[in-house]
Scaffold this motif. Structure first.
Motif, short mmCIF file in Angstrom:
data_model
loop_
_atom_site.label_atom_id
_atom_site.label_comp_id
_atom_site.label_asym_id
_atom_site.label_seq_id
_atom_site.Cartn_x
_atom_site.Cartn_y
_atom_site.Cartn_z
N LEU A 1 125.55 15.78 54.77
CA LEU A 1 125.98 14.98 53.45
C LEU A 1 124.35 14.83 53.29
O LEU A 1 124.10 13.79 54.09
CB LEU A 1 126.44 14.24 54.28
N LEU A 2 124.21 15.07 51.87
CA LEU A 2 123.30 14.14 50.88
C LEU A 2 123.70 13.06 50.21
O LEU A 2 124.63 13.06 49.55
CB LEU A 2 122.13 15.57 50.61
N GLY A 3 122.69 11.62 50.24
CA GLY A 3 123.31 10.95 49.52
C GLY A 3 121.73 10.44 48.49
O GLY A 3 120.69 10.95 48.75
N GLN A 4 121.79 9.83 47.33
CA GLN A 4 121.35 9.70 46.33
C GLN A 4 122.36 9.08 45.40
O GLN A 4 123.35 8.56 44.91
CB GLN A 4 121.14 10.63 45.32
N SER A 5 121.14 8.62 44.44
CA SER A 5 121.63 7.22 43.39
C SER A 5 121.69 8.42 42.14
O SER A 5 121.17 8.70 42.32
CB SER A 5 121.14 6.48 43.38
N PRO A 6 123.16 7.57 41.17
CA PRO A 6 122.83 7.48 40.54
C PRO A 6 122.16 7.90 39.46
O PRO A 6 120.71 7.18 39.59
CB PRO A 6 123.90 7.29 39.25
N GLU A 7 121.83 8.39 38.51
CA GLU A 7 120.03 8.56 37.23
C GLU A 7 120.00 6.86 37.01
O GLU A 7 119.10 6.48 37.07
CB GLU A 7 119.64 9.81 36.71
N ALA B 1 108.35 2.38 48.97
CA ALA B 1 109.97 1.19 49.45
C ALA B 1 111.47 1.92 48.80
O ALA B 1 112.00 1.56 49.06
CB ALA B 1 109.80 -0.28 48.52
N VAL B 2 110.53 3.24 48.22
CA VAL B 2 111.97 3.96 48.16
C VAL B 2 111.94 5.50 48.07
O VAL B 2 111.28 6.30 48.79
CB VAL B 2 112.02 3.74 46.45
N LYS B 3 112.99 5.96 47.72
CA LYS B 3 113.40 7.21 48.04
C LYS B 3 114.54 8.37 47.25
O LYS B 3 115.51 7.36 47.49
CB LYS B 3 113.36 7.87 49.74
N ASN B 4 114.50 9.73 46.63
CA ASN B 4 115.46 9.54 45.93
C ASN B 4 116.67 10.52 46.42
O ASN B 4 117.93 10.21 46.12
CB ASN B 4 114.77 10.71 45.16
N SER B 5 116.27 10.94 47.54
CA SER B 5 117.84 10.94 48.47
C SER B 5 117.59 10.85 49.92
O SER B 5 116.36 11.21 50.54
CB SER B 5 118.20 12.33 48.46
N LYS B 6 118.77 11.38 50.85
CA LYS B 6 118.40 11.27 52.53
C LYS B 6 120.01 11.71 52.88
O LYS B 6 121.50 11.16 51.95
CB LYS B 6 118.38 9.65 52.71
N THR B 7 119.90 12.12 53.70
CA THR B 7 120.99 12.93 54.44
C THR B 7 121.97 11.68 55.54
O THR B 7 121.26 10.67 55.59
CB THR B 7 120.66 13.95 55.71
N ILE B 8 122.67 11.47 54.97
CA ILE B 8 123.83 10.39 55.75
C ILE B 8 123.79 10.94 57.21
O ILE B 8 124.60 12.07 57.49
CB ILE B 8 124.84 10.43 54.67
N ASP B 9 123.17 10.14 58.02
CA ASP B 9 123.20 10.56 59.60
C ASP B 9 123.96 9.39 60.45
O ASP B 9 124.96 9.59 60.96
CB ASP B 9 121.51 10.35 59.84
N LEU B 10 124.25 8.26 60.20
CA LEU B 10 125.25 6.95 59.98
C LEU B 10 126.39 5.88 59.54
O LEU B 10 125.44 5.78 58.43
CB LEU B 10 124.07 6.38 61.50
N VAL C 1 117.56 3.79 49.29
CA VAL C 1 118.06 5.18 48.92
C VAL C 1 119.16 4.87 47.10
O VAL C 1 118.76 5.55 46.30
CB VAL C 1 118.72 6.63 49.41
N ALA C 2 120.00 4.32 47.19
CA ALA C 2 120.80 3.87 46.04
C ALA C 2 121.55 2.54 47.33
O ALA C 2 121.60 2.12 48.36
CB ALA C 2 122.25 4.69 46.33
#
Length: 322
Positions: A203-209, A233-242, A188-189
């Motif tokens: 909480l939603l995490g992502q990478s700067p563009e 192999a990539v994803k734009n955003s994901k909730t942070i669980d751990l 993701v990032a």
């Protein structure tokens, strides 16, 4: 290493505001009146329908919010006599409202524009249904103005669990992420993780563009994960669980061996479960994170291996005592 520079407050969280011009563009609003050479911003995620204000009640007026006029407010105001309309409009626009938006394509009367010009306020229009437009505007403001921050680390999606990998520089975060990608998980990032709090506990995490899909591997440089391993192999955003904190193995430090001692890290006032994983030559960190993600998922489904082991051990001790 990548470098991100941004304005933050004393708590290291970004300070947000949204320009009215951005709202006009993104929500495709029509400008009825807007003063020249003046920039307006919205600082509140909430909106207000000024029905009480149209009735002349201005106590507790939430003037810092975008004001929405629907059919109910519009029809009520049309029944007022001219003198009372003038008084109400003069009072309403004397407050520093960010903008007044009229929905359903209703015509904006000349007296409304007159007082908007007098105080330099913005009037906008949309043809959308009032309720639907409010929902869309609220979701837009929630997304744009949600509390957010940027942390140094790597975010990966491992078996559907969002794992934020943290640790000192050169501990091996990016290399671990690369091995996880090779094992079928998704990046993701890397290096900078932008985090937004969408709800009280989400909480939603992502990478700067600029950094999206890139990994920095020391000795090789920057690699494009999507180009090398494909879109899967990539994803734009994901909730942070751990949160997994990597640290160099310290022989003098006690590390939890059963998994009964739970630690948490607070991010944007949300407590996220945290694991401290010691790193040393010979340990497969990527495999350990895989197991940590699976174990976390299993605990979420109601089975905790550490508690089950402790329970069986207690039963065995009780049996021997008998």
């Amino acid at each position: 290493m990548f470098t991100i520079i941004s304005e933050r407050d004393n708590n290291m969280n970004f300070i947000d505001k949204v320009s009215i011009k951005e709202i006009i563009k993104d929500l495709e609003l029509e400008v009825v009146y807007m003063p020249d050479n003046k920039e307006y911003y919205v600082y509140s995620q909430d909106v207000n329908r000024p029905g009480l204000q149209y009735a002349g009640y201005f106590e507790h007026f939430a003037y810092d919010r975008i004001q929405i006029i629907g059919r109910a407010e519009y029809n009520y105001f049309s029944y007022l006599d001219a003198e009372r309309r003038e008084n109400v409009l003069d009072k309403l626009f004397s407050y520093e409202i960010p903008a007044l938006i009229v929905t359903r394509g209703l015509e904006v009367n000349s007296d409304v524009i007159k007082y908007a010009k007098k105080y330099g306020r913005i009037i906008l229009s949309t043809k959308r249904n009032t309720t639907r437009f409010i929902n869309r505007l609220s979701n837009y403001l929630d997304d744009r103005m949600a509390p957010h921050t940027t942390l140094h680390g790597v975010l990966v999606d491992v078996y559907g669990i969002g794992v934020l990998i943290k640790g000192e520089s050169s501990i091996g975060k990016s290399e671990t992420a690369l091995e996880l990608v090779q094992r079928g998980h998704r990046l993701v990032a890397d290096d900078a993780v932008e985090i937004r709090r969408l709800d009280e506990s989400v909480l939603l995490g992502q990478s700067p563009e600029l950094l999206r899909h890139f990994l920095e591997i020391r000795g090789i440089g920057i690699i494009d994960v999507r180009s090398l391993y494909g879109a899967g192999a990539v994803k734009n955003s994901k909730t942070i669980d751990l949160v997994v904190h990597l640290e160099a193995w310290n022989e003098d430090k006690y590390y939890d061996r059963l998994g009964l001692d739970k630690e948490f890290e607070e991010i944007l006032e949300v407590s996220v479960e945290k694991l401290v994983v010691p790193v040393k030559p010979g340990r497969n960190t990527a495999m350990i994170i895989e197991v940590a993600a699976m174990n976390f998922r299993q605990k979420g489904m109601g089975y905790d291996a550490a508690q089950e082991f402790t329970k069986k051990l207690s039963q065995l001790i009780d049996t021997k005592k008998c």
